[in-house]
Motif scaffolding. Sequence first.
Motif, mmCIF file in Angstrom:
data_model
loop_
_atom_site.group_PDB
_atom_site.id
_atom_site.type_symbol
_atom_site.label_atom_id
_atom_site.label_comp_id
_atom_site.label_asym_id
_atom_site.label_seq_id
_atom_site.Cartn_x
_atom_site.Cartn_y
_atom_site.Cartn_z
ATOM 1 N N ALA A 128 -36.620 -22.497 -22.445
ATOM 2 C CA ALA A 128 -35.329 -22.099 -21.876
ATOM 3 C C ALA A 128 -34.162 -22.777 -22.582
ATOM 4 N N PHE A 129 -34.354 -24.013 -23.038
ATOM 5 C CA PHE A 129 -33.303 -24.723 -23.755
ATOM 6 C C PHE A 129 -33.196 -24.288 -25.224
ATOM 7 N N GLY A 130 -34.143 -23.485 -25.675
ATOM 8 C CA GLY A 130 -34.034 -22.903 -27.003
ATOM 9 C C GLY A 130 -34.512 -23.783 -28.153
ATOM 10 N N PHE A 131 -35.325 -24.792 -27.868
ATOM 11 C CA PHE A 131 -35.832 -25.649 -28.938
ATOM 12 C C PHE A 131 -36.924 -24.946 -29.732
ATOM 13 N N ASP A 132 -37.049 -25.275 -31.010
ATOM 14 C CA ASP A 132 -38.269 -24.965 -31.736
ATOM 15 C C ASP A 132 -39.337 -25.927 -31.229
ATOM 16 N N TYR A 133 -40.542 -25.423 -31.038
ATOM 17 C CA TYR A 133 -41.538 -26.237 -30.347
ATOM 18 C C TYR A 133 -42.937 -26.034 -30.926
ATOM 19 N N ILE A 134 -43.788 -26.991 -30.649
ATOM 20 C CA ILE A 134 -45.235 -26.830 -30.735
ATOM 21 C C ILE A 134 -45.788 -27.385 -29.431
ATOM 22 N N PHE A 135 -46.577 -26.588 -28.731
ATOM 23 C CA PHE A 135 -47.253 -27.061 -27.530
ATOM 24 C C PHE A 135 -48.701 -27.375 -27.906
ATOM 25 N N GLU A 178 -54.473 -37.595 -33.859
ATOM 26 C CA GLU A 178 -54.535 -37.202 -35.268
ATOM 27 C C GLU A 178 -53.966 -35.800 -35.453
ATOM 28 N N ALA A 179 -54.343 -34.885 -34.564
ATOM 29 C CA ALA A 179 -53.808 -33.522 -34.649
ATOM 30 C C ALA A 179 -52.298 -33.515 -34.438
ATOM 31 N N ALA A 180 -51.812 -34.291 -33.471
ATOM 32 C CA ALA A 180 -50.374 -34.348 -33.201
ATOM 33 C C ALA A 180 -49.609 -34.872 -34.410
ATOM 34 N N ALA A 181 -50.152 -35.884 -35.077
ATOM 35 C CA ALA A 181 -49.484 -36.434 -36.258
ATOM 36 C C ALA A 181 -49.368 -35.392 -37.357
ATOM 37 N N ILE A 182 -50.429 -34.623 -37.569
ATOM 38 C CA ILE A 182 -50.393 -33.571 -38.596
ATOM 39 C C ILE A 182 -49.375 -32.502 -38.231
ATOM 40 N N LEU A 183 -49.335 -32.110 -36.962
ATOM 41 C CA LEU A 183 -48.386 -31.083 -36.531
ATOM 42 C C LEU A 183 -46.943 -31.572 -36.631
ATOM 43 N N LEU A 184 -46.715 -32.844 -36.332
ATOM 44 C CA LEU A 184 -45.372 -33.404 -36.512
ATOM 45 C C LEU A 184 -44.970 -33.382 -37.977
ATOM 46 N N HIS A 185 -45.911 -33.682 -38.844
ATOM 47 C CA HIS A 185 -45.639 -33.702 -40.283
ATOM 48 C C HIS A 185 -45.417 -32.302 -40.836
ATOM 49 N N HIS A 189 -44.637 -25.222 -40.454
ATOM 50 C CA HIS A 189 -45.762 -24.300 -40.648
ATOM 51 C C HIS A 189 -46.348 -23.827 -39.314
ATOM 52 N N TYR A 190 -46.243 -24.651 -38.277
ATOM 53 C CA TYR A 190 -46.910 -24.355 -37.011
ATOM 54 C C TYR A 190 -45.945 -24.072 -35.863
ATOM 55 N N LYS A 191 -44.645 -24.110 -36.102
ATOM 56 C CA LYS A 191 -43.670 -24.091 -35.007
ATOM 57 C C LYS A 191 -43.710 -22.818 -34.170
ATOM 58 N N ASN A 192 -43.258 -22.998 -32.916
ATOM 59 C CA ASN A 192 -43.137 -21.938 -31.920
ATOM 60 C C ASN A 192 -44.473 -21.278 -31.586
#
Length: 290
Positions: A128-135, A178-185, A189-192
């Motif tokens: 709702a706030f319009g951020f780019d995200y990865i859940f 470990e997965a979170a660190a890769i996704l942050l980096h 490539h993985y957003k939204n």
Amino acid sequence: MQRILVTGATGNVGYDVIRFLSRLQAPVQIVAGVRNVEKARQVFKDLPALEFVQFDFEQPATFTEALNNIDRVFLLRPPQIAKIKKYFDPLFVQMQKQQVKQVVFLSVQGAEKSKIIPHHKIEQSIKAFGFDYIFLRPGYFMQNLTTTLLADIREKQQIVLPAGKAKFNWIDVENISEAAAILLHEFEHYKNRAFELTGYENEDFYAVSQIITENAHVPVTFKNVHPLRFYFIKRRMGMPRGKILVMIMLHFLPRFQPEPHISDFYEQLTHKAPTKLKTFVVRERVHFTP
């Protein structure tokens, strides 16, 4: 150089996220968001490049400095916080003001379907706030056995929950971090998108108790209790009301849901198999000794 704020930096997940991020040797500045900066410096004394900033979900006055020049946030929900609009919306408002547009949120498996759990509400607010995200939606933390559930295991040789024969998917926090660190980096490539992160084992607490008994050499049994009884047991132990209600939701509702889906996303991302329950119990067996 991008700056990544890691909330809950000294907790189980946040601590390991920072460790894995630092090992990637990526051109990013990691900022640890903590309630007590001096204590956190001791926890991470072997990471001299790490920056520290005071951050407390229950103290909105800490948000402005914590978000200064931040590009990306690793966000998790402290267990005691159930009032999402009260504690998370002010953070999201401040993120908008300071042009912080990217969020990796540690949610839970099934959050998209379970509208009453806090993680679902946080996911909806982020959108709702319009951020780019990865859940990132992991299964049930193996580390719950060595943290939240440990007192009963050590003192009573029991796991006490209103979970019945519900099966949970078991995932090691080290795999999650470990997965979170890769996704942050590799955010762009993985957003939204949302990703389930699971181990390869769905087990109920009866089976898990047996695994502990056989591999930690401590006789542990599972005691299923009514949700109302569980509430009063934990209140007598001093557990906050909000945390108890979340625990009831996370352990009682799965009794009426299908067995968790098993995902191979962790293996796709890291090219490694996730930790097995037996391996975890052997690795952490010192915790289970009375």
